[in-house]
Design a protein around this motif. Structure first.
Motif, PDB file in Angstrom:
ATOM      1  N   ILE A   1     -50.884   9.996 -12.140  1.00  0.00           N
ATOM      2  CA  ILE A   1     -50.653  11.413 -12.386  1.00  0.00           C
ATOM      3  C   ILE A   1     -49.232  11.753 -11.989  1.00  0.00           C
ATOM      4  O   ILE A   1     -48.830  11.550 -10.853  1.00  0.00           O
ATOM      5  N   ALA A   2     -48.449  12.273 -12.926  1.00  0.00           N
ATOM      6  CA  ALA A   2     -47.050  12.589 -12.638  1.00  0.00           C
ATOM      7  C   ALA A   2     -46.955  13.794 -11.726  1.00  0.00           C
ATOM      8  O   ALA A   2     -47.658  14.782 -11.900  1.00  0.00           O
ATOM      9  N   SER A   3     -46.077  13.725 -10.750  1.00  0.00           N
ATOM     10  CA  SER A   3     -45.839  14.845  -9.852  1.00  0.00           C
ATOM     11  C   SER A   3     -45.014  15.903 -10.540  1.00  0.00           C
ATOM     12  O   SER A   3     -44.195  15.617 -11.416  1.00  0.00           O
ATOM     13  N   ALA A   4     -45.214  17.139 -10.131  1.00  0.00           N
ATOM     14  CA  ALA A   4     -44.390  18.233 -10.666  1.00  0.00           C
ATOM     15  C   ALA A   4     -42.933  18.052 -10.269  1.00  0.00           C
ATOM     16  O   ALA A   4     -42.038  18.609 -10.896  1.00  0.00           O
ATOM     17  N   ASP A   5     -42.690  17.280  -9.210  1.00  0.00           N
ATOM     18  CA  ASP A   5     -41.335  17.034  -8.738  1.00  0.00           C
ATOM     19  C   ASP A   5     -40.823  15.670  -9.182  1.00  0.00           C
ATOM     20  O   ASP A   5     -39.915  15.117  -8.571  1.00  0.00           O
ATOM     21  N   SER A   6     -41.413  15.085 -10.233  1.00  0.00           N
ATOM     22  CA  SER A   6     -40.977  13.761 -10.665  1.00  0.00           C
ATOM     23  C   SER A   6     -39.568  13.825 -11.220  1.00  0.00           C
ATOM     24  O   SER A   6     -39.098  14.850 -11.695  1.00  0.00           O
TER      25      SER A   6
ATOM     26  N   SER B   1     -42.164   9.096 -12.584  1.00  0.00           N
ATOM     27  CA  SER B   1     -43.405   9.328 -13.312  1.00  0.00           C
ATOM     28  C   SER B   1     -43.830   8.031 -13.999  1.00  0.00           C
ATOM     29  O   SER B   1     -42.984   7.224 -14.388  1.00  0.00           O
ATOM     30  N   PRO B   2     -45.138   7.802 -14.190  1.00  0.00           N
ATOM     31  CA  PRO B   2     -45.575   6.588 -14.911  1.00  0.00           C
ATOM     32  C   PRO B   2     -45.014   6.499 -16.321  1.00  0.00           C
ATOM     33  O   PRO B   2     -44.920   5.411 -16.885  1.00  0.00           O
ATOM     34  N   ALA B   3     -44.622   7.626 -16.906  1.00  0.00           N
ATOM     35  CA  ALA B   3     -44.088   7.613 -18.273  1.00  0.00           C
ATOM     36  C   ALA B   3     -42.633   7.164 -18.329  1.00  0.00           C
ATOM     37  O   ALA B   3     -42.113   6.884 -19.409  1.00  0.00           O
ATOM     38  N   ASP B   4     -41.972   7.096 -17.197  1.00  0.00           N
ATOM     39  CA  ASP B   4     -40.559   6.741 -17.174  1.00  0.00           C
ATOM     40  C   ASP B   4     -40.364   5.244 -17.382  1.00  0.00           C
ATOM     41  O   ASP B   4     -41.196   4.439 -16.952  1.00  0.00           O
ATOM     42  N   PRO B   5     -39.241   4.833 -18.019  1.00  0.00           N
ATOM     43  CA  PRO B   5     -38.919   3.401 -18.081  1.00  0.00           C
ATOM     44  C   PRO B   5     -38.801   2.817 -16.679  1.00  0.00           C
ATOM     45  O   PRO B   5     -38.547   3.543 -15.714  1.00  0.00           O
ATOM     46  N   PRO B   6     -38.965   1.492 -16.546  1.00  0.00           N
ATOM     47  CA  PRO B   6     -39.148   0.890 -15.218  1.00  0.00           C
ATOM     48  C   PRO B   6     -37.899   0.618 -14.400  1.00  0.00           C
ATOM     49  O   PRO B   6     -38.008   0.246 -13.234  1.00  0.00           O
ATOM     50  N   VAL B   7     -36.708   0.782 -14.968  1.00  0.00           N
ATOM     51  CA  VAL B   7     -35.486   0.365 -14.279  1.00  0.00           C
ATOM     52  C   VAL B   7     -34.621   1.575 -13.952  1.00  0.00           C
ATOM     53  O   VAL B   7     -34.539   2.528 -14.722  1.00  0.00           O
ATOM     54  N   LEU B   8     -33.991   1.530 -12.782  1.00  0.00           N
ATOM     55  CA  LEU B   8     -33.018   2.548 -12.398  1.00  0.00           C
ATOM     56  C   LEU B   8     -31.636   2.049 -12.783  1.00  0.00           C
ATOM     57  O   LEU B   8     -31.239   0.950 -12.403  1.00  0.00           O
ATOM     58  N   GLN B   9     -30.912   2.843 -13.550  1.00  0.00           N
ATOM     59  CA  GLN B   9     -29.568   2.475 -13.997  1.00  0.00           C
ATOM     60  C   GLN B   9     -28.551   3.443 -13.420  1.00  0.00           C
ATOM     61  O   GLN B   9     -28.757   4.654 -13.424  1.00  0.00           O
TER      62      GLN B   9
ATOM     63  N   ILE C   1     -44.297   2.109  -8.873  1.00  0.00           N
ATOM     64  CA  ILE C   1     -44.448   3.503  -9.257  1.00  0.00           C
ATOM     65  C   ILE C   1     -44.749   4.325  -8.013  1.00  0.00           C
ATOM     66  O   ILE C   1     -45.542   3.942  -7.166  1.00  0.00           O
ATOM     67  N   LEU C   2     -44.110   5.506  -7.904  1.00  0.00           N
ATOM     68  CA  LEU C   2     -44.185   6.276  -6.670  1.00  0.00           C
ATOM     69  C   LEU C   2     -45.186   7.424  -6.720  1.00  0.00           C
ATOM     70  O   LEU C   2     -45.219   8.244  -5.830  1.00  0.00           O
TER      71      LEU C   2
END
Length: 199
Positions: free
Chosen positions: A18-23, A87-95, A12-13
């Motif tokens: 805490i999700a960034s406004a630029d997530s 964001s931490p709320a996003d699923p974990p894989v990039l497709q 997680i980046l």
């Protein structure tokens, strides 16, 4: 459909949960190369409202086309960095979903290579093989890169052996999104479902 999965080593980046406004996805960085098939006037970029998906479209023309009445080798490349802040709320894989088509006559050859991060897909269609222009779909699933950038490169080369039978290669769209590792739907479908859920 080709599905290529890399080992899960992503992170997680954003800090402290805490999700960034630029997530989400940011503007990709296109890298000028020889035989560039992604100049700014041929590419459009669009995002979903929450930036959880991105669509890169070629506006017109073929990605690669052999010239008429010629036996010369032709090449085409497209190279860019996807810029991602998850964001931490996003699923974990990039497709990533690639859509296009190959139209190739028997007296020609086509070599196509798609590299996403450290994963490469290659398709070689030799002389004598026919590709009738049917749609082609490729999917990559891999971890979110720690650096926040993922390099993507498409390389193609082709030639006609008789100056008549040629090659027409299209790369119509590249879609990227966050997904679960067992996802089977395309990014465009996932983005549409998410938009309906928000409404």
């Amino acid at each position: 459909m080709e599905t290529l999965k890399a080992a899960m080593v992503g992170a997680i980046l954003v800090a402290a949960g805490i999700a960034s406004a630029d997530s989400g996805f940011q503007n990709p960085i296109f890298i000028p190369v020889k035989e560039d098939a992604c100049p700014s006037d041929k590419v459009s970029v669009s995002f979903s409202p929450d930036k959880s998906s991105i669509a890169i479209l070629r506006k017109d023309g073929y990605f690669l086309q052999t010239p008429k009445d010629s036996k010369i080798n032709v090449k085409a490349r497209c190279k860019f960095d996807l810029v991602i802040s998850r964001s931490p709320a996003d699923p974990p894989v990039l497709q990533l979903d690639f859509r296009g088509a190959e139209h190739k006559f028997p007296a020609s050859e086509l070599d196509l290579k798609v590299t996403v991060g450290s994963t490469t897909y290659r398709a070689y269609y030799p002389r004598g093989q026919l590709r009738d222009g049917s749609p082609n779909f490729m999917r990559f699933q891999l971890p979110i890169p720690r650096s926040g950038k993922l390099q993507v490169e498409i390389e193609a080369k082709a030639r006609s052996f008789d100056g008549k039978d040629g090659v027409q290669l299209s790369v119509d769209s590249i879609d990227a999104c966050f997904a679960n590792s067992d996802a089977t739907e395309a990014c465009a479908a996932l983005a549409a479902k998410k938009a309906l859920a928000i409404k």
